[in-house]
Design an enzyme around this catalytic site. Structure first.
Site: not given
Length: 355
Positions: A92, A105, A112, A116, A119, A341
């Protein structure tokens, strides 16, 4: 031989590559100008570059490794792009409109591993790092989209806050920064570029020693180890004590303000008690600190987290201000599209699997 993106080369690397192959140094200036000022779509468009050089470039590099899969446009002018990489992975990139300019961004990793718990970016684990060319190409694709509008708009700001941990892809991140900051190319000022980290303390030391003056944002989200370890697994490896030592080193070397990102999670980290702890944590260098309070974007997969009440956000803000901490509240862009995100990517991958 697989071809790589030419956007992955810094000006210095491009010059060295051409000279090693018998080209004159001025060829690098010509090629660089066609790439970033003229923003060509094919090497053959470089009219003042000789045929042999063009063929050399075509044999070794490509201009397009990202394909646009989906584009979502918000009523507030935010545009979210879902790009497909040459290996089929999805990433993205987001264009946001602000009074001070157009900010993009960018994503630095496919997935990832930071973990977290709130997230959307971490819903799918990291499969690989992006190359520097793939990161630069995100900016180029957005800029070329703006070029087609014919309104003279240009990307003026960059935030490296998309999917992934930027400092975990350090070399490619740095090459990307040198490319987009080059004043003969896109010429995006270092002070208009912000790199976000979840807190890789050892890499923060390395980043502090670089010669580039970009901004640093630290995703803190909690002012004590117990709470931060609960919502951010990275804190077990780099607890707040280690993190703040890295912050001290960064401030000593750079003397530049750090932004502390703080997502507001209802009844978890949004009490006055946490606000006081946060103020105490950064009070010794509050003149170089700014706290960005971020109302949470809810994610279906993390239903245990909700956005803080407006009254809680206001009290948190006022508590910090009363203790001399510079702070503000960042309301999200693109609320009518997949604002969080990683959300669009996650939805598309699920849809593909279902089909």
């Amino acid at each position: 031989m697989s071809k790589t993106s030419i956007y992955g080369l810094t000006y210095k690397q491009l010059t060295e590559w051409l000279v090693e192959r018998g080209e004159k140094r001025f060829r690098a200036d010509q090629v660089w100008n066609w790439l970033y000022k003229k923003r060509i779509s094919n090497f053959s468009e470089m009219r003042n570059v000789n045929k042999d050089t063009i063929e050399l470039l075509e044999e070794n590099f490509v201009l397009h490794t990202l394909g646009e899969e989906i584009r979502q446009e918000s009523k507030d002018g935010t545009i979210k792009f879902l790009f497909k990489l040459s290996d089929g992975n999805l990433i993205e990139t987001v264009l946001m409109r602000f009074p001070y300019g157009l900010s993009v961004c960018v994503t630095t990793q496919v997935g990832c591993n930071i973990g977290c718990t709130f997230c959307a970016s971490g819903l799918l684990p990291k499969s690989r790092d992006l190359t520097s060319g793939e990161i630069v190409e995100q900016i180029m694709n957005v800029q070329k989209h703006l070029d087609t509008k014919g309104e003279g708009d240009r990307v003026s700001h960059i935030v490296v806050m998309g999917i992934g941990e930027p400092l975990d892809n350090y070399k490619n991140l740095m090459d990307f920064l040198y490319v987009v900051n080059d004043d003969a190319g896109l010429n995006i000022g270092a002070r208009h570029i912000t790199v976000s980290t979840s807190g890789l303390a050892h890499k923060m030391y390395e980043f502090a020693d670089t010669d580039i003056q970009v901004n640093l944002a630290l995703s803190l989200h909690a002012p004590n180890n117990e709470l931060r370890s609960r919502i951010m697994k990275i804190n077990k490896a780099f607890p707040i004590e280690k993190l703040m030592k890295a912050v001290d080193y960064y401030l000593e070397k750079k003397n530049r303000r750090i932004t502390y990102e703080y997502i507001m999670l209802r009844d978890i980290n949004d009490h006055k008690e946490e606000a006081i702890q946060l103020a105490n944590l950064i009070k010794d260098h509050r003149h170089l600190a700014y706290v960005n309070l971020i109302p949470y974007n809810t994610v279906d997969e993390h239903s245990e987290y909700q956005r803080s009440e407006s009254s809680s956000i206001q009290l948190f803000f006022e508590t910090l201000k009363a203790r001399g901490i510079h702070c503000g509240v960042r309301w999200e862009n693109g609320a009518d599209i997949d604002a969080a995100c990683g959300q669009l990517r996650s939805k598309q991958i699920k849809k593909s699997k279902a089909m």
